[in-house]
Design a protein around this motif. Structure first.
Motif, PDB file in Angstrom:
ATOM      1  N   VAL A  43       0.945  -1.416   0.216  1.00 28.42           N
ATOM      2  CA  VAL A  43      -0.048  -0.124  -0.175  1.00 28.42           C
ATOM      3  C   VAL A  43       0.809   1.060   0.121  1.00 28.42           C
ATOM      4  CG1 VAL A  43      -1.745   1.390   1.292  1.00 28.42           C
ATOM      5  CG2 VAL A  43      -2.197  -1.278   1.146  1.00 28.42           C
ATOM      6  N   PHE A  44       1.680   1.366   0.806  1.00 28.95           N
ATOM      7  CA  PHE A  44       2.667   2.381   0.957  1.00 28.95           C
ATOM      8  C   PHE A  44       3.618   2.545  -0.338  1.00 28.95           C
ATOM      9  CE2 PHE A  44       2.769   1.938   5.696  1.00 28.95           C
ATOM     10  CZ  PHE A  44       2.220   3.531   5.817  1.00 28.95           C
ATOM     11  N   THR A  45       4.006   1.271  -1.215  1.00 31.48           N
ATOM     12  CA  THR A  45       4.537   1.601  -2.683  1.00 31.48           C
ATOM     13  C   THR A  45       3.580   2.197  -3.466  1.00 31.48           C
ATOM     14  OG1 THR A  45       5.971  -0.399  -2.156  1.00 31.48           O
ATOM     15  CG2 THR A  45       5.194   0.353  -4.504  1.00 31.48           C
ATOM     16  N   SER A  46       2.406   1.713  -3.372  1.00 32.85           N
ATOM     17  CA  SER A  46       1.181   2.369  -4.139  1.00 32.85           C
ATOM     18  C   SER A  46       0.846   3.772  -3.892  1.00 32.85           C
ATOM     19  CB  SER A  46      -0.139   1.688  -3.905  1.00 32.85           C
ATOM     20  OG  SER A  46      -1.232   2.338  -4.747  1.00 32.85           O
ATOM     21  N   LEU A  47       1.139   4.111  -2.775  1.00 31.89           N
ATOM     22  CA  LEU A  47       0.884   5.517  -2.444  1.00 31.89           C
ATOM     23  C   LEU A  47       2.146   6.291  -3.151  1.00 31.89           C
ATOM     24  CD1 LEU A  47      -0.330   5.764   1.319  1.00 31.89           C
ATOM     25  CD2 LEU A  47      -1.355   6.597  -0.481  1.00 31.89           C
ATOM     26  N   ARG A  48       3.234   5.808  -2.730  1.00 33.44           N
ATOM     27  CA  ARG A  48       4.360   6.560  -3.614  1.00 33.44           C
ATOM     28  C   ARG A  48       4.194   6.971  -5.141  1.00 33.44           C
ATOM     29  NH1 ARG A  48       7.055   2.674  -0.529  1.00 33.44           N
ATOM     30  NH2 ARG A  48       8.391   3.806   1.295  1.00 33.44           N
ATOM     31  N   LEU A  49       3.622   5.798  -5.729  1.00 30.64           N
ATOM     32  CA  LEU A  49       3.483   5.842  -7.166  1.00 30.64           C
ATOM     33  C   LEU A  49       2.256   6.938  -7.519  1.00 30.64           C
ATOM     34  CD1 LEU A  49       3.383   2.170  -8.340  1.00 30.64           C
ATOM     35  CD2 LEU A  49       5.158   3.740  -8.637  1.00 30.64           C
ATOM     36  N   SER A  50       1.267   6.815  -6.404  1.00 32.28           N
ATOM     37  CA  SER A  50       0.111   7.634  -6.535  1.00 32.28           C
ATOM     38  C   SER A  50       0.282   9.207  -6.319  1.00 32.28           C
ATOM     39  CB  SER A  50      -0.963   7.252  -5.444  1.00 32.28           C
ATOM     40  OG  SER A  50      -1.601   5.812  -5.661  1.00 32.28           O
ATOM     41  N   MET A  51       1.508   9.511  -5.679  1.00 33.02           N
ATOM     42  CA  MET A  51       2.034  10.969  -5.374  1.00 33.02           C
ATOM     43  C   MET A  51       2.356  11.698  -6.865  1.00 33.02           C
ATOM     44  SD  MET A  51       1.764  11.625  -2.217  1.00 33.02           S
ATOM     45  CE  MET A  51       0.184  10.747  -2.442  1.00 33.02           C
ATOM     46  N   GLY A  52       2.912  10.924  -7.605  1.00 32.19           N
ATOM     47  CA  GLY A  52       3.196  11.468  -9.160  1.00 32.19           C
ATOM     48  C   GLY A  52       1.741  11.908  -9.691  1.00 32.19           C
ATOM     49  N   THR A  53       0.791  10.832  -9.694  1.00 32.02           N
ATOM     50  CA  THR A  53      -0.405  10.932 -10.113  1.00 32.02           C
ATOM     51  C   THR A  53      -1.375  11.892  -9.651  1.00 32.02           C
ATOM     52  OG1 THR A  53      -0.438   8.477 -10.908  1.00 32.02           O
ATOM     53  CG2 THR A  53      -2.377   9.789 -10.879  1.00 32.02           C
ATOM     54  N   ALA A  54      -1.005  12.252  -8.510  1.00 32.13           N
ATOM     55  CA  ALA A  54      -2.073  13.354  -7.703  1.00 32.13           C
ATOM     56  C   ALA A  54      -1.451  14.636  -7.990  1.00 32.13           C
ATOM     57  CB  ALA A  54      -1.884  13.040  -6.004  1.00 32.13           C
ATOM     58  N   ILE A  55      -0.313  14.688  -8.162  1.00 29.89           N
ATOM     59  CA  ILE A  55       0.295  16.169  -8.368  1.00 29.89           C
ATOM     60  C   ILE A  55       0.156  16.465  -9.749  1.00 29.89           C
ATOM     61  CG2 ILE A  55       2.396  17.418  -8.607  1.00 29.89           C
ATOM     62  CD1 ILE A  55       1.653  16.947  -5.701  1.00 29.89           C
ATOM     63  N   ALA A  56       0.309  15.566 -10.854  1.00 24.67           N
ATOM     64  CA  ALA A  56      -0.073  15.780 -12.048  1.00 24.67           C
ATOM     65  C   ALA A  56      -1.651  16.131 -12.320  1.00 24.67           C
ATOM     66  CB  ALA A  56       0.206  14.782 -12.908  1.00 24.67           C
ATOM     67  N   VAL A  57      -2.675  15.362 -11.749  1.00 19.81           N
ATOM     68  CA  VAL A  57      -3.811  15.699 -11.612  1.00 19.81           C
ATOM     69  C   VAL A  57      -4.187  17.101 -10.994  1.00 19.81           C
ATOM     70  CG1 VAL A  57      -6.236  14.938 -11.068  1.00 19.81           C
ATOM     71  CG2 VAL A  57      -4.538  13.117 -11.896  1.00 19.81           C
ATOM     72  N   LEU A  58      -3.657  17.554 -10.152  1.00 19.61           N
ATOM     73  CA  LEU A  58      -3.605  18.693  -9.366  1.00 19.61           C
ATOM     74  C   LEU A  58      -3.488  19.745 -10.368  1.00 19.61           C
ATOM     75  CD1 LEU A  58      -4.246  20.335  -6.723  1.00 19.61           C
ATOM     76  CD2 LEU A  58      -1.617  20.204  -6.469  1.00 19.61           C
ATOM     77  N   PHE A  59      -2.297  19.679 -10.813  1.00 18.21           N
ATOM     78  CA  PHE A  59      -1.854  20.811 -11.848  1.00 18.21           C
ATOM     79  C   PHE A  59      -2.851  20.902 -13.039  1.00 18.21           C
ATOM     80  CE2 PHE A  59       0.277  21.910 -16.020  1.00 18.21           C
ATOM     81  CZ  PHE A  59       0.847  23.178 -15.729  1.00 18.21           C
ATOM     82  N   PHE A  60      -3.387  19.740 -13.449  1.00 21.45           N
ATOM     83  CA  PHE A  60      -4.312  19.980 -14.626  1.00 21.45           C
ATOM     84  C   PHE A  60      -5.650  20.578 -14.168  1.00 21.45           C
ATOM     85  CE2 PHE A  60      -7.786  18.272 -17.229  1.00 21.45           C
ATOM     86  CZ  PHE A  60      -7.338  18.435 -18.540  1.00 21.45           C
ATOM     87  N   ALA A  61      -5.973  20.159 -12.857  1.00 17.88           N
ATOM     88  CA  ALA A  61      -7.384  20.646 -12.381  1.00 17.88           C
ATOM     89  C   ALA A  61      -7.352  22.175 -12.015  1.00 17.88           C
ATOM     90  CB  ALA A  61      -7.886  19.941 -11.275  1.00 17.88           C
ATOM     91  N   GLU A  62      -6.102  22.503 -11.488  1.00 18.62           N
ATOM     92  CA  GLU A  62      -5.689  23.868 -11.206  1.00 18.62           C
ATOM     93  C   GLU A  62      -5.458  24.807 -12.346  1.00 18.62           C
ATOM     94  OE1 GLU A  62      -4.345  23.311  -6.831  1.00 18.62           O
ATOM     95  OE2 GLU A  62      -3.000  23.653  -8.234  1.00 18.62           O
ATOM     96  N   SER A  63      -5.180  24.482 -13.704  1.00 18.67           N
ATOM     97  CA  SER A  63      -4.741  25.183 -14.653  1.00 18.67           C
ATOM     98  C   SER A  63      -5.707  25.860 -15.520  1.00 18.67           C
ATOM     99  CB  SER A  63      -3.852  24.117 -15.718  1.00 18.67           C
ATOM    100  OG  SER A  63      -4.858  23.311 -16.393  1.00 18.67           O
ATOM    101  N   PHE A  64      -6.906  25.579 -15.017  1.00 19.80           N
ATOM    102  CA  PHE A  64      -8.135  26.291 -15.709  1.00 19.80           C
ATOM    103  C   PHE A  64      -9.311  26.323 -14.888  1.00 19.80           C
ATOM    104  CE2 PHE A  64      -8.958  21.988 -16.746  1.00 19.80           C
ATOM    105  CZ  PHE A  64     -10.396  22.038 -16.666  1.00 19.80           C
ATOM    106  N   ALA A  65     -10.248  27.430 -15.046  1.00 21.17           N
ATOM    107  CA  ALA A  65     -11.590  27.465 -14.306  1.00 21.17           C
ATOM    108  C   ALA A  65     -11.222  27.564 -13.032  1.00 21.17           C
ATOM    109  CB  ALA A  65     -12.225  26.379 -14.687  1.00 21.17           C
ATOM    110  N   THR A  66     -10.192  28.298 -12.180  1.00 15.03           N
ATOM    111  CA  THR A  66      -9.992  28.729 -11.002  1.00 15.03           C
ATOM    112  C   THR A  66      -8.777  29.534 -10.799  1.00 15.03           C
ATOM    113  OG1 THR A  66      -9.019  27.561  -8.824  1.00 15.03           O
ATOM    114  CG2 THR A  66      -7.761  27.063 -10.910  1.00 15.03           C
TER     115      THR A  66
END
Length: 260
Positions: free
Chosen positions: A179-202
């Motif tokens: 699970v912790f390994t999955s969380l490490r991999l998820s961090m990159g995905t979460a940051i990428a999605v965060l950038f995409f979601a914050e790049s417009f309409a906010t």
């Protein structure tokens, strides 16, 4: 120095060496290209320090709040559900087809609908990141539990252990490393999605700050935002490592001994 101290010291030197290497590579690229679009590390760091007490700091904490709350929510939902699916055959047979059908779909395509129903505020961005990270944790946890040998569970049962104790003392510890390994991999995905979601309409968040700086042709400010987003990702990665070392301490110490 004890074994745990040596592990920490080794990681610290590794991080320092990586930072020096990346800064040197960045400096070389700036000197070679000689373009105002790529500022030197000194200029970008100076802009970061200058802007942090202004609006950059506010955008950083907004992004931190969004990604931390999203990841924590996905963890608290995905971990127990994944353990249950991995151990309870009947529940798994009911939910697994739903997971298999929905997991491969890129969740980012639902962003217009999420914005429509949840609006342009924090709710839509938190929900989207949670939605993506949740599936990664769920699938990883389920597969980790299914790898637990039945003899281990039978041993606890033979000693009088009940169902709750099987979850607490066998399935949860066995699944946490994956699970912790999955969380490490998820961090990159979460940051990428965060950038995409914050790049417009906010108008808040590091994604907005980076794109706004780019539109104003302010590369030093844009790279200041990139630096803060990188620090956010590295910080979250270190936090995951910290909890991994606490809850899976036995695994890391054994691995260090074997490496010696």
């Amino acid at each position: 120095m004890n074994l745990q101290g040596k592990v920490f010291q080794g990681k610290s030197w590794g991080y320092l060496g990586a930072i020096v290497f990346l800064l040197a590579l960045w400096q070389y690229a700036a000197w070679s290209l000689q373009t105002p679009l790529l500022p030197t590390p000194q200029a970008a760091i100076a802009a970061t320090i200058r802007l942090f007490d202004a609006d950059l700091g506010k955008h950083f904490w907004v992004s931190t709040y969004r990604v931390v709350l999203s990841t924590l929510t996905a963890f608290l939902i995905g971990l127990p559900l994944g353990i249950i699916m991995g151990y309870e055959g009947r529940i798994d047979r009911f939910l697994a087809p739903l997971v298999y059908i929905t997991y491969p779909i890129p969740k980012i395509v639902f962003l217009p609908l999420i914005l429509l129903f949840l609006g342009l505020g924090d709710g839509s961005k938190i929900f989207l990141i949670t939605f993506i990270v949740f599936f990664q944790i769920l699938v990883t946890t389920r597969d980790a539990v299914r790898k637990v040998q039945s003899e281990t569970i039978s041993s606890l049962r033979s000693l009088g252990g009940n169902r709750f104790q099987v979850y607490r003392y066998v399935l949860l510890p066995a699944s946490l490393p994956d699970v912790f390994t999955s969380l490490r991999l998820s961090m990159g995905t979460a940051i990428a999605v965060l950038f995409f979601a914050e790049s417009f309409a906010t108008t808040e968040g590091l994604g907005y700050f980076i794109m706004d700086s780019w539109s104003r042709a302010a590369p030093d400010e844009m790279f200041a935002g990139i630096i803060m987003m990188a620090l956010l990702g590295v910080g979250l990665f270190i936090v995951v490592d910290f909890f991994d070392n606490i809850f899976c301490r036995w695994q890391h110490l054994n691995g260090y001994k074997e490496g010696k």
